[in-house]
Design a protein around this motif. Structure first.
Motif, PDB file in Angstrom:
ATOM      1  N   ARG A 150     -49.270  -0.673 -14.864  1.00 43.39           N
ATOM      2  CA  ARG A 150     -47.753   0.308 -15.839  1.00 43.39           C
ATOM      3  C   ARG A 150     -48.100   0.255 -17.386  1.00 43.39           C
ATOM      4  O   ARG A 150     -48.334   0.022 -18.235  1.00 43.39           O
ATOM      5  N   ALA A 209     -53.051 -15.880 -16.496  1.00 40.43           N
ATOM      6  CA  ALA A 209     -52.266 -15.337 -15.454  1.00 40.43           C
ATOM      7  C   ALA A 209     -52.512 -14.012 -15.605  1.00 40.43           C
ATOM      8  O   ALA A 209     -52.083 -13.152 -14.928  1.00 40.43           O
ATOM      9  N   GLY A 260     -54.996 -12.286 -13.972  1.00 38.78           N
ATOM     10  CA  GLY A 260     -54.792 -11.136 -12.637  1.00 38.78           C
ATOM     11  C   GLY A 260     -56.471 -10.385 -12.942  1.00 38.78           C
ATOM     12  O   GLY A 260     -57.108 -10.645 -13.351  1.00 38.78           O
ATOM     13  N   GLU A 268     -56.965 -16.571 -15.840  1.00 43.18           N
ATOM     14  CA  GLU A 268     -56.703 -16.350 -14.448  1.00 43.18           C
ATOM     15  C   GLU A 268     -57.570 -17.500 -12.895  1.00 43.18           C
ATOM     16  O   GLU A 268     -58.453 -17.707 -13.841  1.00 43.18           O
ATOM     17  N   ILE A 269     -56.883 -17.889 -12.060  1.00 48.03           N
ATOM     18  CA  ILE A 269     -57.192 -19.171 -11.872  1.00 48.03           C
ATOM     19  C   ILE A 269     -57.640 -18.142 -10.586  1.00 48.03           C
ATOM     20  O   ILE A 269     -58.776 -19.039  -9.964  1.00 48.03           O
ATOM     21  N   ARG A 270     -57.501 -17.799 -10.047  1.00 45.40           N
ATOM     22  CA  ARG A 270     -59.014 -17.020  -8.735  1.00 45.40           C
ATOM     23  C   ARG A 270     -59.984 -16.162  -9.511  1.00 45.40           C
ATOM     24  O   ARG A 270     -60.159 -15.187 -10.353  1.00 45.40           O
ATOM     25  N   PHE A 310     -60.242 -12.632  -9.143  1.00 48.02           N
ATOM     26  CA  PHE A 310     -59.280 -11.562  -9.249  1.00 48.02           C
ATOM     27  C   PHE A 310     -60.233 -11.743 -11.099  1.00 48.02           C
ATOM     28  O   PHE A 310     -59.649 -10.599 -11.909  1.00 48.02           O
ATOM     29  N   ASP A 353     -57.215 -22.617 -14.709  1.00 46.24           N
ATOM     30  CA  ASP A 353     -55.473 -23.220 -14.625  1.00 46.24           C
ATOM     31  C   ASP A 353     -55.203 -23.188 -15.498  1.00 46.24           C
ATOM     32  O   ASP A 353     -55.292 -24.085 -16.584  1.00 46.24           O
ATOM     33  N   ALA A 354     -54.009 -22.024 -16.277  1.00 44.49           N
ATOM     34  CA  ALA A 354     -53.531 -21.556 -17.381  1.00 44.49           C
ATOM     35  C   ALA A 354     -52.630 -23.180 -18.049  1.00 44.49           C
ATOM     36  O   ALA A 354     -52.233 -23.559 -18.912  1.00 44.49           O
ATOM     37  N   LEU A 387     -46.978 -12.776 -17.490  1.00 42.51           N
ATOM     38  CA  LEU A 387     -46.367 -11.228 -16.767  1.00 42.51           C
ATOM     39  C   LEU A 387     -46.423 -11.844 -15.627  1.00 42.51           C
ATOM     40  O   LEU A 387     -47.650 -11.602 -15.349  1.00 42.51           O
TER      41      LEU A 387
HETATM   42  C1  LIG Z   1     -48.125 -11.202 -10.385  1.00 42.55           C
HETATM   43  S1  LIG Z   1     -49.506 -11.856 -11.138  1.00 42.55           S
HETATM   44  C2  LIG Z   1     -49.597 -10.820 -12.396  1.00 42.55           C
HETATM   45  C3  LIG Z   1     -50.982 -10.291 -13.016  1.00 42.55           C
HETATM   46  C4  LIG Z   1     -50.819  -9.968 -14.084  1.00 42.55           C
HETATM   47  N1  LIG Z   1     -49.780 -10.820 -15.590  1.00 42.55           N
HETATM   48  C5  LIG Z   1     -49.779  -8.718 -14.135  1.00 42.55           C
HETATM   49  O1  LIG Z   1     -49.286  -8.142 -14.680  1.00 42.55           O
HETATM   50  O2  LIG Z   1     -51.245  -7.667 -13.760  1.00 42.55           O
HETATM   51  C6  LIG Z   1     -50.203 -13.622 -11.100  1.00 42.55           C
HETATM   52  C7  LIG Z   1     -51.390 -13.586 -11.208  1.00 42.55           C
HETATM   53  O3  LIG Z   1     -51.542 -15.227 -11.427  1.00 42.55           O
HETATM   54  C8  LIG Z   1     -52.087 -16.582 -10.930  1.00 42.55           C
HETATM   55  N2  LIG Z   1     -51.976 -17.472 -11.199  1.00 42.55           N
HETATM   56  C9  LIG Z   1     -51.325 -17.851 -11.155  1.00 42.55           C
HETATM   57  N3  LIG Z   1     -50.589 -19.358 -10.616  1.00 42.55           N
HETATM   58  C10 LIG Z   1     -51.927 -19.285 -11.743  1.00 42.55           C
HETATM   59  C11 LIG Z   1     -52.190 -20.611 -13.047  1.00 42.55           C
HETATM   60  N4  LIG Z   1     -52.215 -22.149 -12.684  1.00 42.55           N
HETATM   61  N5  LIG Z   1     -53.582 -20.086 -13.926  1.00 42.55           N
HETATM   62  C12 LIG Z   1     -54.304 -19.319 -14.147  1.00 42.55           C
HETATM   63  N6  LIG Z   1     -53.438 -18.061 -13.401  1.00 42.55           N
HETATM   64  C13 LIG Z   1     -52.404 -18.039 -12.638  1.00 42.55           C
HETATM   65  C14 LIG Z   1     -52.299 -15.279 -10.138  1.00 42.55           C
HETATM   66  O4  LIG Z   1     -53.515 -15.152  -9.439  1.00 42.55           O
HETATM   67  C15 LIG Z   1     -51.880 -14.153 -10.110  1.00 42.55           C
HETATM   68  O5  LIG Z   1     -53.882 -13.190 -10.826  1.00 42.55           O
END
Ligand SMILES: C[S@@+](CC[C@H](N)C(=O)[O-])C[C@H]1O[C@@H](n2cnc3c(N)ncnc32)[C@H](O)[C@@H]1O
Length: 231
Positions: free
Chosen positions: A15, A37, A39, A59-61, A64, A87-88, A104
């Motif tokens: 972006r 999160a 990503g 980031e939880i995954r 990623f 886990d955030a 985001l």
């Molecule tokens: C739509 S993506 C957005 C990624 C990044 N913020 C961006 O704007 O490019 C959502 C992200 O949230 C992460 N996620 C979901 N639940 C989470 C949690 N509890 N803690 C940390 N990350 C999390 C997902 O793995 C994913 O990478």
């Protein structure tokens, strides 16, 4: 089978708006930023390279988070960006230490944009910022049969952030082209993945999601980053 999220989100969206976001956040080499999160680390890498700020991404995954670390290392930004796999919702945040907290496309970690604002507020210093990316409905009321999914129109979405003690100071809204680009990345990834493993149920769900996008999401749903300054 669960929706293969990591496949669909294989290709991170680039972006250009993230640079504008950095200026709304008044980032500099002195800034300390949290990217909830994060990503695959796209926004963190862009902002750290442009503004020299220090960023902690959460980031939880694991896959990623690893991709984010690789991206940061390849860009020579190891000294500025640290990626934590966690886990955030469970991390401890020190009070009033952040110049900016980003979330985001992941307010769902806490619930709505109001919940995310409330959760991040204590960690942001007075005068610091939150930036939360959240969908909103372009048309209201919605046509019969469209599930509101907990989202509301633009002004009300901004009001949810302001209701948690932030003054709205910036808005970076996605265009229809931005939405199409984001969805197209998912379609390409899913088509390639499904070609290797015929799975009728997943194939049908993929086609249904694409049809839903054309029928309701593309014409009705917007997405924006709401920037708020803590009083
Ligand atoms: C739509 S993506 C957005 C990624 C990044 N913020 C961006 O704007 O490019 C959502 C992200 O949230 C992460 N996620 C979901 N639940 C989470 C949690 N509890 N803690 C940390 N990350 C999390 C997902 O793995 C994913 O990478």
């Amino acid at each position: 089978m669960d929706w293969p999220y990591e496949v669909a989100e294989r290709d991170p969206d680039e972006r250009g708006e993230d640079l504008l976001l950095g200026s709304y956040l008044q980032l500099s080499a002195e800034s300390r930023v949290l990217d909830v999160a994060c990503g695959k680390g796209g926004p963190a890498a862009i902002l750290a390279a442009a503004y020299g700020c220090r960023i902690t991404g959460v980031e939880i995954r694991p896959g990623f988070a690893d991709a984010a670390r690789e991206r940061v290392a390849a860009a020579g930004l190891d000294g500025l960006v640290e990626i934590q796999t966690a886990d955030a919702a469970a991390i401890e945040l020190e009070a009033s230490t952040l110049d900016a907290a980003l979330c985001l496309g992941a307010a769902f970690v806490w619930g709505s944009i109001a919940d995310a604002s409330a959760a991040l507020r204590p960690a942001v210093r007075p005068g610091g910022f939150v930036a939360i990316g959240e969908p909103f409905w372009r048309r209201w009321p919605l046509p019969d049969g469209v599930d509101p999914e907990g989202y509301v129109p633009l002004a009300e979405t901004a009001g949810r952030l302001e209701g948690e003690g932030f003054a709205l100071t910036g808005l970076v809204a996605a265009s229809e082209d931005d939405w199409d680009r984001y969805e197209s990345l998912h379609w390409r990834a899913m088509e390639e993945w499904l070609a290797g493993r015929p799975d009728e149920e997943l194939c049908a769900r993929h086609e249904q999601r694409r049809a839903d996008y054309f029928c309701s999401r593309r014409p009705l749903l917007g997405w924006a980053i709401f920037v708020g300054r803590k009083a």
